[in-house]
Design a protein around this motif. Structure first.
Motif, PDB file in Angstrom:
ATOM      1  N   GLY A   1       0.798  -1.228   0.000  1.00 48.99           N
ATOM      2  CA  GLY A   1       0.000   0.000   0.000  1.00 48.99           C
ATOM      3  C   GLY A   1       0.822   1.264   0.000  1.00 48.99           C
ATOM      4  N   GLY A   2       2.141   1.122  -0.125  1.00 48.94           N
ATOM      5  CA  GLY A   2       3.017   2.293  -0.074  1.00 48.94           C
ATOM      6  C   GLY A   2       2.751   3.278  -1.193  1.00 48.94           C
ATOM      7  N   ARG A   3       2.388   2.761  -2.356  1.00 51.22           N
ATOM      8  CA  ARG A   3       2.041   3.613  -3.490  1.00 51.22           C
ATOM      9  C   ARG A   3       0.774   3.070  -4.130  1.00 51.22           C
ATOM     10  NH1 ARG A   3       7.403   5.199  -3.768  1.00 51.22           N
ATOM     11  NH2 ARG A   3       7.719   7.326  -4.531  1.00 51.22           N
ATOM     12  N   PRO A   4      -0.073   3.951  -4.656  1.00 50.65           N
ATOM     13  CA  PRO A   4      -1.284   3.488  -5.342  1.00 50.65           C
ATOM     14  C   PRO A   4      -0.915   2.672  -6.585  1.00 50.65           C
ATOM     15  CG  PRO A   4      -1.401   5.838  -4.855  1.00 50.65           C
ATOM     16  CD  PRO A   4       0.010   5.415  -4.589  1.00 50.65           C
ATOM     17  N   PRO A   5      -1.843   1.858  -7.084  1.00 48.04           N
ATOM     18  CA  PRO A   5      -1.585   1.094  -8.308  1.00 48.04           C
ATOM     19  C   PRO A   5      -1.350   2.017  -9.508  1.00 48.04           C
ATOM     20  CG  PRO A   5      -3.553   0.294  -7.173  1.00 48.04           C
ATOM     21  CD  PRO A   5      -3.159   1.569  -6.500  1.00 48.04           C
ATOM     22  N   GLU A   6      -0.696   1.485 -10.521  1.00 47.75           N
ATOM     23  CA  GLU A   6      -0.392   2.251 -11.735  1.00 47.75           C
ATOM     24  C   GLU A   6      -1.671   2.802 -12.365  1.00 47.75           C
ATOM     25  OE1 GLU A   6       1.486   1.495 -16.219  1.00 47.75           O
ATOM     26  OE2 GLU A   6       1.740  -0.009 -14.641  1.00 47.75           O
ATOM     27  N   SER A   7      -2.766   2.029 -12.291  1.00 43.50           N
ATOM     28  CA  SER A   7      -4.034   2.453 -12.916  1.00 43.50           C
ATOM     29  C   SER A   7      -4.531   3.775 -12.327  1.00 43.50           C
ATOM     30  CB  SER A   7      -5.099   1.371 -12.729  1.00 43.50           C
ATOM     31  OG  SER A   7      -5.315   1.100 -11.348  1.00 43.50           O
ATOM     32  N   ILE A   8      -4.265   4.002 -11.028  1.00 40.51           N
ATOM     33  CA  ILE A   8      -4.722   5.250 -10.394  1.00 40.51           C
ATOM     34  C   ILE A   8      -3.852   6.422 -10.858  1.00 40.51           C
ATOM     35  CG2 ILE A   8      -4.998   6.435  -8.186  1.00 40.51           C
ATOM     36  CD1 ILE A   8      -5.922   3.890  -6.957  1.00 40.51           C
ATOM     37  N   TYR A   9      -2.557   6.191 -11.009  1.00 36.86           N
ATOM     38  CA  TYR A   9      -1.680   7.230 -11.565  1.00 36.86           C
ATOM     39  C   TYR A   9      -2.184   7.662 -12.947  1.00 36.86           C
ATOM     40  CZ  TYR A   9       2.091   6.916  -8.092  1.00 36.86           C
ATOM     41  OH  TYR A   9       2.840   6.981  -6.946  1.00 36.86           O
ATOM     42  N   LEU A  10      -2.490   6.661 -13.784  1.00 36.50           N
ATOM     43  CA  LEU A  10      -2.949   6.958 -15.140  1.00 36.50           C
ATOM     44  C   LEU A  10      -4.298   7.681 -15.115  1.00 36.50           C
ATOM     45  CD1 LEU A  10      -1.938   3.608 -16.867  1.00 36.50           C
ATOM     46  CD2 LEU A  10      -0.744   5.809 -16.986  1.00 36.50           C
ATOM     47  N   LYS A  11      -5.141   7.306 -14.170  1.00 39.64           N
ATOM     48  CA  LYS A  11      -6.447   7.963 -14.039  1.00 39.64           C
ATOM     49  C   LYS A  11      -6.274   9.436 -13.668  1.00 39.64           C
ATOM     50  CE  LYS A  11     -10.963   7.258 -11.820  1.00 39.64           C
ATOM     51  NZ  LYS A  11     -11.702   6.424 -10.844  1.00 39.64           N
ATOM     52  N   VAL A  12      -5.335   9.715 -12.772  1.00 39.83           N
ATOM     53  CA  VAL A  12      -5.065  11.102 -12.376  1.00 39.83           C
ATOM     54  C   VAL A  12      -4.528  11.899 -13.565  1.00 39.83           C
ATOM     55  CG1 VAL A  12      -3.514  12.549 -10.990  1.00 39.83           C
ATOM     56  CG2 VAL A  12      -4.730  10.635  -9.929  1.00 39.83           C
ATOM     57  N   ILE A  13      -3.616  11.297 -14.320  1.00 42.08           N
ATOM     58  CA  ILE A  13      -3.044  11.983 -15.484  1.00 42.08           C
ATOM     59  C   ILE A  13      -4.130  12.323 -16.494  1.00 42.08           C
ATOM     60  CG2 ILE A  13      -1.513  11.708 -17.477  1.00 42.08           C
ATOM     61  CD1 ILE A  13       0.299  10.003 -15.636  1.00 42.08           C
ATOM     62  N   GLU A  14      -4.992  11.350 -16.785  1.00 43.52           N
ATOM     63  CA  GLU A  14      -6.075  11.583 -17.745  1.00 43.52           C
ATOM     64  C   GLU A  14      -7.038  12.653 -17.243  1.00 43.52           C
ATOM     65  OE1 GLU A  14      -6.273  10.387 -20.855  1.00 43.52           O
ATOM     66  OE2 GLU A  14      -4.289   9.577 -20.386  1.00 43.52           O
ATOM     67  N   THR A  15      -7.281  12.665 -15.947  1.00 45.64           N
ATOM     68  CA  THR A  15      -8.180  13.670 -15.361  1.00 45.64           C
ATOM     69  C   THR A  15      -7.584  15.069 -15.489  1.00 45.64           C
ATOM     70  OG1 THR A  15      -9.002  12.043 -13.760  1.00 45.64           O
ATOM     71  CG2 THR A  15      -9.415  14.368 -13.257  1.00 45.64           C
ATOM     72  N   LEU A  16      -6.275  15.202 -15.258  1.00 48.55           N
ATOM     73  CA  LEU A  16      -5.614  16.503 -15.337  1.00 48.55           C
ATOM     74  C   LEU A  16      -5.426  16.962 -16.783  1.00 48.55           C
ATOM     75  CD1 LEU A  16      -2.950  16.190 -12.491  1.00 48.55           C
ATOM     76  CD2 LEU A  16      -5.073  17.521 -12.467  1.00 48.55           C
ATOM     77  N   LYS A  17      -5.471  16.045 -17.727  1.00 52.18           N
ATOM     78  CA  LYS A  17      -5.387  16.430 -19.135  1.00 52.18           C
ATOM     79  C   LYS A  17      -6.613  17.250 -19.537  1.00 52.18           C
ATOM     80  CE  LYS A  17      -2.476  12.748 -21.088  1.00 52.18           C
ATOM     81  NZ  LYS A  17      -2.463  11.564 -21.986  1.00 52.18           N
ATOM     82  N   ILE A  18      -7.722  17.024 -18.850  1.00 51.43           N
ATOM     83  CA  ILE A  18      -8.960  17.744 -19.168  1.00 51.43           C
ATOM     84  C   ILE A  18      -8.890  19.177 -18.668  1.00 51.43           C
ATOM     85  CG2 ILE A  18     -11.461  17.795 -18.807  1.00 51.43           C
ATOM     86  CD1 ILE A  18     -11.312  14.731 -18.439  1.00 51.43           C
ATOM     87  N   GLU A  19      -8.443  19.334 -17.405  1.00 54.69           N
ATOM     88  CA  GLU A  19      -8.320  20.674 -16.824  1.00 54.69           C
ATOM     89  C   GLU A  19      -7.470  20.624 -15.562  1.00 54.69           C
ATOM     90  OE1 GLU A  19     -11.720  22.366 -14.809  1.00 54.69           O
ATOM     91  OE2 GLU A  19     -12.756  20.444 -14.906  1.00 54.69           O
ATOM     92  N   PRO A  20      -6.794  21.716 -15.191  1.00 50.71           N
ATOM     93  CA  PRO A  20      -6.063  21.772 -13.926  1.00 50.71           C
ATOM     94  C   PRO A  20      -7.023  21.663 -12.744  1.00 50.71           C
ATOM     95  CG  PRO A  20      -5.379  23.537 -15.399  1.00 50.71           C
ATOM     96  CD  PRO A  20      -6.607  22.943 -15.998  1.00 50.71           C
ATOM     97  N   MET A  21      -6.586  21.049 -11.674  1.00 51.43           N
ATOM     98  CA  MET A  21      -7.462  20.841 -10.520  1.00 51.43           C
ATOM     99  C   MET A  21      -6.685  20.996  -9.224  1.00 51.43           C
ATOM    100  SD  MET A  21      -9.879  17.587 -11.481  1.00 51.43           S
ATOM    101  CE  MET A  21     -10.935  17.588 -12.946  1.00 51.43           C
ATOM    102  N   GLY A  22      -7.392  21.453  -8.191  1.00 49.90           N
ATOM    103  CA  GLY A  22      -6.856  21.462  -6.838  1.00 49.90           C
ATOM    104  C   GLY A  22      -6.916  20.064  -6.255  1.00 49.90           C
ATOM    105  N   PHE A  23      -6.300  19.885  -5.081  1.00 45.53           N
ATOM    106  CA  PHE A  23      -6.208  18.554  -4.474  1.00 45.53           C
ATOM    107  C   PHE A  23      -7.582  17.922  -4.243  1.00 45.53           C
ATOM    108  CE2 PHE A  23      -1.775  18.940  -2.329  1.00 45.53           C
ATOM    109  CZ  PHE A  23      -1.227  19.121  -3.595  1.00 45.53           C
ATOM    110  N   LYS A  24      -8.454  18.658  -3.562  1.00 48.07           N
ATOM    111  CA  LYS A  24      -9.758  18.095  -3.220  1.00 48.07           C
ATOM    112  C   LYS A  24     -10.597  17.835  -4.464  1.00 48.07           C
ATOM    113  CE  LYS A  24     -10.036  20.076   1.427  1.00 48.07           C
ATOM    114  NZ  LYS A  24     -10.785  20.972   2.348  1.00 48.07           N
TER     115      LYS A  24
END
Length: 605
Positions: free
Chosen positions: A365-388
């Protein structure tokens, strides 16, 4: 603003001032070498065992140099203790951390800017605070100290991504500006990483890690019950007071209640306590109020208590580095100190060793799975976002966002920007693909460290030499302070009376469910058991996921005992249950039985 006027004094002159200010007669050789190099504006990495006196290597120079010495430390308890001690000596010191109100932190920063403070402790996470960023530019800095420096290395046992921001400050300082990094636990790999980060001709001073006053034991058990029975039988006969480390918050409460049942004075401590309660336990530890404080690894770092007479681990640590760090909190006065590790080597039905399950889960559990990293990247490609906003959009935890953010910034995939005064993460155009190789390498390194800890358990040679060698202290001296050398091994012996007492304790131990709020009419509840205690978890898992049928009657009886003890005098209008997402009518059938016995109407809505 930076100071560049360093005091020119020899060792005799410095020790004269040391006696007047701190009451010590002289420096250790490594202490003086460190201080002398600080006075020359050098960068130093100091690796010394716990209790050596690393704090003096920055506190003394701070009193002799013009300006404020900033000490980055993750240990709030250390901040409190050292600020109090310095203040008593007439040295104006203070700290900035999350336990203080924002107004108090602001006042402290203003005093640092105005030159009223000589020593300023600050939690590394505060660097993301704009007020700090502005204040540090206005301070007259004398020196920067990174305490617990292993936290800035991804190979360190307590790596925290946010702490890398310390390096950003260090890297903009002039070549001749003194920087000191200190740690008690750094393998050669961690040492090299820290040197690379603080760079610029850093000098490393590595001391001897041997603790001759330790008496090291491993006790192999076949169950959690055997650990509790051994403590019940032998703890009263161990000299002095100490700390018993468990792997989870749940176990801190379980063990402390068990010892209290036996009239052995004990209390629990974990990160779930509020700040005031933690301080109260810390004060009680210093005053030997209890025979034992039962804690997660949240307790001990930064607490300057020389006479902790024993450290007992009921759970194997993730690595020899963790283990050395935690046992190093004991016996600083040089007197004989017992160091005991329990290890349950039995395996479950899947062949997994019981006491390895928790460290495995921490590593995985030290780092999230690769799929979550990719999900975050795809989400930020749409628009910049704050943490929450990002956590909600990607449906992940805030803690995961912080870890992912640090990794993606390191790889140049995102950057932190300001939009209308608020910070957001922004995807970088033509950014490189996510590189997961560092994650795999780190996981392998962690698994290798856990294997080394298992080797420590099963080894036949000197346990102290094993720990020193692992941490890079290849001392040729003979170590004979463990159960494999000249100490009589400790073992669990049958005790029918204690087994019976423990069985009754488990049958009547009902954890409180803390849900009470002043703003509502809700009251605290009670649980029949924690999931992972005794055989309860295994039974529930079998019924839910292995077609084990309805919950057995012993769970019903236990639930009824808990109900009558806590809620038996209250009249209830209705009983509700939460249907599971799977396992059919398992919960419904259990609720039906419960409602029938208690004669409370059951609602299925």
């Amino acid at each position: 603003m930076l100071t560049k006027q360093y005091p020119g004094m020899n060792r005799d002159q410095a020790e004269t001032k040391l006696r007047a200010l701190f009451g010590f007669q002289r420096f250790y050789d490594e202490q003086w070498e460190t201080i002398d190099r600080i006075f020359k504006g050098e960068r130093i990495l100091l690796i010394q065992k716990t209790g050596f006196g690393k704090s003096l290597t920055y506190q003394f120079p701070a009193t002799q140099m013009e300006g404020v010495t900033v000490i980055f430390s993750p240990l709030i308890a250390l901040m409190r203790d050292q600020v109090q001690a310095l203040t008593k000596k007439g040295i104006y010191a203070s700290y900035v951390n999350s336990e203080q109100e924002p107004e108090e932190n602001s006042r402290v920063l203003q005093e640092a800017i105005s030159g009223k403070i000589k020593v300023l402790y600050i939690a590394p996470e505060r660097q993301e605070n704009e007020e700090w960023q502005e204040a540090v530019r206005k301070m007259k800095l004398a020196m920067v100290v990174i305490d617990e420096a292993h936290t800035i290395s991804q190979w360190g046992h307590d790596f925290r991504p946010a702490f890398r921001r310390i390096v950003n400050l260090v890297n903009i300082l002039p070549q001749e500006f003194p920087v000191l990094a200190t740690t008690a636990t750094a393998t050669k790999r961690v040492q090299t990483d820290i040197e690379k980060q603080i760079g610029r001709d850093v000098v490393t001073i590595r001391g001897e890690l041997l603790r001759e006053n330790f008496e090291l034991y491993v006790i192999k058990t076949r169950s959690e019950d055997e650990k509790m029975i051994w403590l019940a039988k032998h703890l009263p006969n161990i000299e002095g007071s100490g700390i018993i480390y468990t792997g989870t918050r749940v176990k801190t409460e379980l063990y402390s209640r068990w010892l209290e049942k036996l009239n052995i004075s004990a209390t629990s401590y974990n990160a779930g306590l509020d700040g005031e309660s933690r301080q109260e336990v810390e004060r009680g530890l210093m005053g030997n109020r209890w025979k034992a404080v039962i804690s997660t690894n949240a307790l001990g770092m930064g607490i300057d208590k020389p006479d902790i007479r024993f450290i007992i681990h009921t759970q194997i640590t993730q690595s020899p580095i963790h283990y050395y760090q935690e046992i190093g909190r004991a016996g600083r006065d040089g007197k004989r100190t017992k160091i005991i590790l329990f290890y349950n080597d039995t395996k479950d039905i899947d062949g997994v060793t019981e006491d390895l399950k928790l460290p495995y889960s921490f590593i995985n559990g030290g780092r999230p799975p690769e799929s979550i990293y990719l999900k975050v990247i795809e989400t930020l490609k749409i628009e910049p976002m704050g943490f929450k906003q990002l956590a909600m959009a990607a449906n992940i935890k805030l803690s995961q966002v912080r870890t992912i953010k640090a990794d993606l910034i390191d790889q140049g995939i995102v950057k932190e920007v300001k939009y209308a005064g608020s910070k957001k993460l922004e995807y970088q155009y033509n950014a490189p693909d996510l590189n997961t190789r560092p994650f795999r390498e780190l996981r392998k390194a962690k698994m290798d460290e856990l294997k080394a800890m298992r080797d420590y358990v099963h080894m036949k040679g000197s346990r102290m030499k094993f720990l020193c060698d692992f941490l890079g202290d290849k001392n040729p001296r003979i170590h004979t302070n463990c159960d494999n050398t000249n100490l009589i091994p400790l073992k669990v012996e049958p005790s029918p009376a204690l087994e019976s007492k423990l069985r009754r304790f488990r049958e009547n131990y009902f954890p409180v469910l803390d849900v009470e709020l002043k703003s509502t009419r809700m009251i605290n509840g009670v649980a029949a058991s924690y999931y992972g205690v005794s055989q309860v978890g295994a039974v529930i898992h079998r019924c839910k996921y292995e077609n084990g049928g309805d919950f057995p009657d012993f769970l019903l009886r236990s639930t009824l005992r808990a109900f009558h003890k806590k809620l038996g005098k209250i009249d209830f209008d209705i009983l509700l249950y939460v249907p599971p997402t799977e396992s059919g009518d398992l919960v419904k059938n259990f609720a039906n039985k419960l409602a029938g016995i208690l004669k409370i109407p059951l609602s299925h809505k």
